[in-house]
Design a protein around this motif. Sequence first.
Motif, PDB file in Angstrom:
ATOM      1  N   PHE A 340       0.651  -0.697  -0.168  1.00  0.00           N
ATOM      2  CA  PHE A 340      -0.076   0.054  -0.136  1.00  0.00           C
ATOM      3  C   PHE A 340       1.004   1.330   0.145  1.00  0.00           C
ATOM      4  O   PHE A 340       0.658   1.980  -0.461  1.00  0.00           O
ATOM      5  CB  PHE A 340      -1.062  -0.122   1.214  1.00  0.00           C
ATOM      6  CG  PHE A 340      -1.943   1.046   1.440  1.00  0.00           C
ATOM      7  CD1 PHE A 340      -2.727   1.567   0.228  1.00  0.00           C
ATOM      8  CD2 PHE A 340      -1.469   1.925   1.991  1.00  0.00           C
ATOM      9  CE1 PHE A 340      -3.475   3.024   0.743  1.00  0.00           C
ATOM     10  CE2 PHE A 340      -2.061   3.395   2.193  1.00  0.00           C
ATOM     11  CZ  PHE A 340      -3.048   3.736   1.472  1.00  0.00           C
ATOM     12  N   SER A 344       1.590   4.308  -3.483  1.00  0.00           N
ATOM     13  CA  SER A 344       0.689   5.163  -3.103  1.00  0.00           C
ATOM     14  C   SER A 344       1.634   5.919  -3.377  1.00  0.00           C
ATOM     15  O   SER A 344       1.559   7.047  -3.862  1.00  0.00           O
ATOM     16  CB  SER A 344       0.021   5.122  -1.400  1.00  0.00           C
ATOM     17  OG  SER A 344      -0.903   4.308  -1.363  1.00  0.00           O
ATOM     18  N   THR A 455      -5.969  -5.942  -7.041  1.00  0.00           N
ATOM     19  CA  THR A 455      -7.045  -5.065  -7.196  1.00  0.00           C
ATOM     20  C   THR A 455      -7.013  -4.022  -5.997  1.00  0.00           C
ATOM     21  O   THR A 455      -7.442  -2.540  -6.215  1.00  0.00           O
ATOM     22  CB  THR A 455      -8.125  -5.427  -7.778  1.00  0.00           C
ATOM     23  OG1 THR A 455      -7.393  -6.477  -8.726  1.00  0.00           O
ATOM     24  CG2 THR A 455      -8.828  -4.631  -8.557  1.00  0.00           C
ATOM     25  N   GLY A 456      -7.291  -5.215  -4.869  1.00  0.00           N
ATOM     26  CA  GLY A 456      -7.885  -3.683  -3.383  1.00  0.00           C
ATOM     27  C   GLY A 456      -6.540  -2.858  -3.325  1.00  0.00           C
ATOM     28  O   GLY A 456      -7.179  -2.143  -3.210  1.00  0.00           O
ATOM     29  N   LEU A 457      -5.253  -3.394  -3.265  1.00  0.00           N
ATOM     30  CA  LEU A 457      -4.393  -2.471  -2.790  1.00  0.00           C
ATOM     31  C   LEU A 457      -3.673  -1.375  -3.916  1.00  0.00           C
ATOM     32  O   LEU A 457      -3.828  -0.149  -3.169  1.00  0.00           O
ATOM     33  CB  LEU A 457      -3.538  -3.075  -3.484  1.00  0.00           C
ATOM     34  CG  LEU A 457      -2.577  -3.609  -1.881  1.00  0.00           C
ATOM     35  CD1 LEU A 457      -1.288  -5.028  -2.222  1.00  0.00           C
ATOM     36  CD2 LEU A 457      -2.387  -3.212  -0.706  1.00  0.00           C
ATOM     37  N   LEU A 459      -6.297   0.253  -5.650  1.00  0.00           N
ATOM     38  CA  LEU A 459      -7.975   0.773  -5.211  1.00  0.00           C
ATOM     39  C   LEU A 459      -7.998   1.698  -4.090  1.00  0.00           C
ATOM     40  O   LEU A 459      -8.346   3.133  -4.274  1.00  0.00           O
ATOM     41  CB  LEU A 459      -9.449  -0.172  -5.666  1.00  0.00           C
ATOM     42  CG  LEU A 459     -10.301  -0.604  -6.657  1.00  0.00           C
ATOM     43  CD1 LEU A 459     -11.161  -1.690  -5.439  1.00  0.00           C
ATOM     44  CD2 LEU A 459     -10.772   0.759  -6.921  1.00  0.00           C
ATOM     45  N   LEU A 460      -7.197   1.005  -2.936  1.00  0.00           N
ATOM     46  CA  LEU A 460      -6.750   1.978  -2.119  1.00  0.00           C
ATOM     47  C   LEU A 460      -5.987   2.790  -2.227  1.00  0.00           C
ATOM     48  O   LEU A 460      -6.442   4.021  -1.787  1.00  0.00           O
ATOM     49  CB  LEU A 460      -6.327   1.575  -1.033  1.00  0.00           C
ATOM     50  CG  LEU A 460      -7.125  -0.116  -0.419  1.00  0.00           C
ATOM     51  CD1 LEU A 460      -6.551  -0.537   1.081  1.00  0.00           C
ATOM     52  CD2 LEU A 460      -8.749   1.124   0.641  1.00  0.00           C
ATOM     53  N   SER A 461      -4.769   3.025  -3.071  1.00  0.00           N
ATOM     54  CA  SER A 461      -3.544   3.454  -3.209  1.00  0.00           C
ATOM     55  C   SER A 461      -3.806   4.714  -4.546  1.00  0.00           C
ATOM     56  O   SER A 461      -3.769   5.854  -4.161  1.00  0.00           O
ATOM     57  CB  SER A 461      -2.115   3.155  -3.728  1.00  0.00           C
ATOM     58  OG  SER A 461      -3.091   1.742  -4.864  1.00  0.00           O
ATOM     59  N   SER A 463      -7.179   5.797  -4.396  1.00  0.00           N
ATOM     60  CA  SER A 463      -7.503   6.978  -4.034  1.00  0.00           C
ATOM     61  C   SER A 463      -7.532   7.793  -3.230  1.00  0.00           C
ATOM     62  O   SER A 463      -7.106   9.294  -2.864  1.00  0.00           O
ATOM     63  CB  SER A 463      -9.262   5.818  -3.393  1.00  0.00           C
ATOM     64  OG  SER A 463      -9.034   5.218  -3.780  1.00  0.00           O
ATOM     65  N   ALA A 464      -6.342   7.342  -2.522  1.00  0.00           N
ATOM     66  CA  ALA A 464      -5.584   7.785  -1.618  1.00  0.00           C
ATOM     67  C   ALA A 464      -3.978   9.246  -2.038  1.00  0.00           C
ATOM     68  O   ALA A 464      -4.453  10.048  -1.620  1.00  0.00           O
ATOM     69  CB  ALA A 464      -4.481   6.684  -0.163  1.00  0.00           C
ATOM     70  N   SER A 467      -6.788  11.765  -4.106  1.00  0.00           N
ATOM     71  CA  SER A 467      -7.468  12.800  -3.325  1.00  0.00           C
ATOM     72  C   SER A 467      -6.639  13.447  -2.946  1.00  0.00           C
ATOM     73  O   SER A 467      -7.083  15.409  -2.332  1.00  0.00           O
ATOM     74  CB  SER A 467      -7.973  11.864  -1.612  1.00  0.00           C
ATOM     75  OG  SER A 467      -6.498  11.772  -1.095  1.00  0.00           O
TER      76      SER A 467
END
Length: 482
Positions: A340, A344, A455-457, A459-461, A463-464, A467
């Motif tokens: 992550f 990011s 895919t989940g990582l 999506l999170l990274s 989004s972070a 932003s």
Amino acid sequence: MNVFQRACRSCIRKPVKSILLLMAAGIISLLFLSGMASRSANIAAKDSTRQAIGAGFLLENNPENRSKRLSEASEKIAELYPDGVGSYGGVHLDKITVNGAENWRTRTDNSFESLRMDDIEKIAKNTEGLSGYNVTTVPTAVKPGNFTRIEDPDTDQSNDFQGVTLIGNLDMSMDSNVLSGNVTIKEGRMTNREDTNVCVISEELAEENKLHPGDTISFHSVEAEEPVQEVTIVGIYQVKEKMQPYMSGDTFRSENVIFTDLHVPEKVEQDDPLYEKAYFKVADVDDYEKVKERIKETDIDWQRYDLIDNQGNLDTMAENFNDLESISNVLLLIVAGAGFVILSLIFIFWIRNRTREIGILMSLGISKGRILLQILTEAVLIGWMAAALSLIAAPQVTRMAAGYLTDQQVQQAELSKEQNAGKVATDYQAPELTVTSVEANLTPEMILADFFGITGLILLSVSAAGSLILVRKPRDLLSEMS
């Protein structure tokens, strides 16, 4: 031009950023697969202290799984009984007073310790290529009734059970002592699966008590004189070398070992049976490896058992190899956290270098959501490509990772053994396990979980990282650009 088309062109137009993300996602994918495969790796080891004899396989309880079941049962007792005193699944927890102080005591009964007969029969029934099987009880101390045992007159017998040892077999001809050639019949015959209340005694015990096949002997539990169990002698055996005693004391000396049919020990103790091991005989030696694979395909709880071949090679699951499963779980958490952070940082760098593009798109009226969706689509496409490419190297990498973790566990076990050496006096000898190979197989479920994880990582990274810049107004982005 839709979002997907813009995403594909952007990936091709900027190869440096695409390759950077591809490499990072590929490494994370490999680490994910390695961690998942290590949790359920098959570890082949050689056990020099527990050798199966002949063309067959030996089934025994797995010590690590026993410790796990004991811990789970103790936790269940604590949940069910507020005072902590109770029983569950063959485990009994109670308090005892020693020198005026209360202490906890954990006991297990035969139902907890024994091999499961239904599992043994399932292997024997469903495995093609077996010619027979045997079940052997744990050596059981009993007191003789109408005969005298063999004793060493110069030995202090005050701490001994003052008894003899019973070993029950479904088929004595497949007992390990017989298969090794150490025990042979001098007179009469061996016990078999049709027998009830019969035994085979040593030639020394027969000479001491003037006993012959057809005579009856009796014995009872070491804790109570009733009930008395009577059995008929069907054979007298001799040994080439004295059998290794199960414990110290004349109760367990070679001459005082009595082989019985399978159910005599439990009748004497008035308790559930306690089966220590099962032996499966292979019909054709040329099919040995095929039969081994068929046995392992039997639908039983293999976490509970060790399967040992005739060379002492041991197949066990990684979950039972000390705490390899928990280490693999920690590895997965570390990979997820580090992944992550790395992704990011990559996306922050990625988005900051696309300020001009984002500003122009926003000034053209394209919403922030669609811009973020385009970036996300680019990242997911590259992430999936990385996960797919990682499958090429995954089998080799996962084996290496599982092997490394296993080696660390072996070293840790050796270090712990050295530190605890001499602290506890016991006749027990732990199995001398030598790891010979580690097999970590990838399953479709693991591959699917890897794709979902990547895919989940992403999506999170995304989004972070998104932003930080997408909250800004187009005017600010364009002014910064100019």
